[in-house]
Scaffold this motif. Sequence first.
Motif, PDB file in Angstrom:
ATOM      1  N   ASP A 148       1.450 -19.150 -17.850  1.00 34.88           N
ATOM      2  CA  ASP A 148       0.282 -18.637 -18.563  1.00 34.88           C
ATOM      3  C   ASP A 148      -0.763 -18.132 -17.551  1.00 34.88           C
ATOM      4  OD1 ASP A 148      -1.248 -19.109 -21.464  1.00 34.88           O
ATOM      5  OD2 ASP A 148      -2.582 -19.159 -19.697  1.00 34.88           O
ATOM      6  N   GLN A 186      -5.193 -18.993 -13.479  1.00 38.28           N
ATOM      7  CA  GLN A 186      -6.553 -18.698 -12.990  1.00 38.28           C
ATOM      8  C   GLN A 186      -7.352 -20.004 -12.845  1.00 38.28           C
ATOM      9  OE1 GLN A 186      -8.789 -16.014 -15.556  1.00 38.28           O
ATOM     10  NE2 GLN A 186     -10.714 -16.844 -14.740  1.00 38.28           N
ATOM     11  N   TYR A 208      -4.000 -17.414 -17.761  1.00 37.45           N
ATOM     12  CA  TYR A 208      -5.309 -18.066 -17.749  1.00 37.45           C
ATOM     13  C   TYR A 208      -5.213 -19.457 -17.097  1.00 37.45           C
ATOM     14  CZ  TYR A 208      -9.948 -19.560 -19.224  1.00 37.45           C
ATOM     15  OH  TYR A 208     -11.248 -19.991 -19.211  1.00 37.45           O
ATOM     16  N   ARG A 222     -13.724 -19.246 -24.919  1.00 35.90           N
ATOM     17  CA  ARG A 222     -12.856 -18.676 -23.875  1.00 35.90           C
ATOM     18  C   ARG A 222     -11.399 -18.601 -24.302  1.00 35.90           C
ATOM     19  NH1 ARG A 222     -14.862 -22.670 -19.311  1.00 35.90           N
ATOM     20  NH2 ARG A 222     -16.923 -22.888 -20.243  1.00 35.90           N
ATOM     21  N   ARG A 223     -10.951 -19.610 -25.004  1.00 39.78           N
ATOM     22  CA  ARG A 223      -9.571 -19.624 -25.506  1.00 39.78           C
ATOM     23  C   ARG A 223      -9.583 -20.111 -26.950  1.00 39.78           C
ATOM     24  NH1 ARG A 223      -5.940 -16.748 -22.654  1.00 39.78           N
ATOM     25  NH2 ARG A 223      -7.865 -15.716 -22.090  1.00 39.78           N
TER      26      ARG A 223
END
Lengths: 283, 232
Positions: free
Chosen positions: A79, A84, A81, A58-59
């Motif tokens: 950031d 989220q 993400y 994912r990252r």
Amino acid sequence: MTRARPTTCLSIVMCLLVGAATATAQDAAQYFRQNCASCHTIGGGRLTGPDLAGVAGRRDRPWLTRYLIDPKAVIDSGDPYAKQLLDEAGGVVMPTPPGMSAALAESLLALIDAESALPRSQFAGRQVSDRPFGPADVAAGDALFTGRTRLAGGGPPCLSCHSVGGVGALGGGKLGPDLTLVYERLNGRKGLGAWLSAPATPTMQTVFRQTRLADADLEPLLAFFEDAARRRAEADAVAPLTFFLLGLGGAALGAVVMDLTWLHRLRSVRRRLVDAVTSRGTR
Amino acid sequence: MPSVGGYLDGVLFGALPYVAVFTFLLVSIQRYRGHPFTYSSLSSQFLENRQHFFGLVLFHYGVLFVLTGHVVAFFVPSWVLAWNSRPIRLYILEVSALIFGLLSLVGISLAIVRRFDVAKVRVVTSRADWVVVALLAFQVFSGVYVAIAHPWGSSWFSSIATPYLWSLVALAPDLQAVSAFPVWVKLHIVNAYLLVLLFPFTRLVHVLVVPNPYLWRRPQVVRWYRRPTGAA
């Protein structure tokens, strides 16, 4: 006196560093169990935090390391993400993992990679049944919470440090937080079950390190907390005052009893002599 | 690298107890061998005895009860937890402890007022006596405050403080739980270590030579003439 050579010192320091790194790798699973498993599974679905299975996809590594070292800083940096993740966790900011370093983050990520590849990770989390809890489950949980039934693992009863609205005549303990709504705070059965199985606070870790919560005790406690959250009973505001007044009344009574016990104590020989002389008058 | 708080916890809960206990042992023995007749708490009863009774008796009985509770929870925590396994029994124990804690608090307060108020008693109060009385007053106050603000101490002492204290005995201090204690609990513990540390230098040594019949024998008047060394 001989002086240690710089190279010798350097060798010792290197040995210590290498030793520490090896120990860190070995301790990653232990670290994950103590500090991460209360909010994350690997392949067992979401708890308070996301399922970490395949997180490396994912990252990238530097981002994950940065986030592990200081989650709040990454969130605060704006950031998207991280934002989220925060939204998905219902606004619960991931606490900075204790003692986190780049090396430890690296070994944790390696552990998560390895565990993600397994058919079933050891960190897939406990299976908690979905059946509706009944009054008998709640009563069993109440007995465990207050201590009437001992925890099978040998740990102290929850009432020692925690309260729940409506429990006991004088309420529960206040060393730890009130648990009336803990079932909601930790997202229900699964989240709370995971937390209880691997508590993440230093106090709970110390107390339950040797006395891990037994599987058989988990569901009654979940039933009890589910019921407490549904009832939303207010903590008895008068209980602390009652406790204090009982103490004060008892202390006053104690003072009277002591005074009566030593009623005939010597109240000074000299004073009696003086009083006697004074009442007779001087001649 | 430990934070300032972690470093402070290490010093106060990991090092101070050893410094306190070793000082206590060494100086207590040395003082008993070198100055045996100083093993006493000079009585001031002869100088003033109206306020004396309630200060002295309430404080001592209160402290004896509460201290015994701490010692029992240290040696046999399972007994305390077994007793506390019924909420009603837990409440009885906690209310009893609070009663004796409050008796101690009233007692030490009266003793302090008496030492300030009565000129004759003030004169024979040394600087060390003032330090002792201040530490004792803080110890009792913080104990009562913790009992009220962070119940139920008898249970969590047995579950959290006892393992910490035994980790000190085992020379492997485990400060994880103690470092998360509320500040007043920490102050209570640190102040206890200070009391142990200063014990052998002060009138507290009388605890080691107290004749047990003191607890039940008839009161008697004590008189002394000598101005104690170091008195103001």
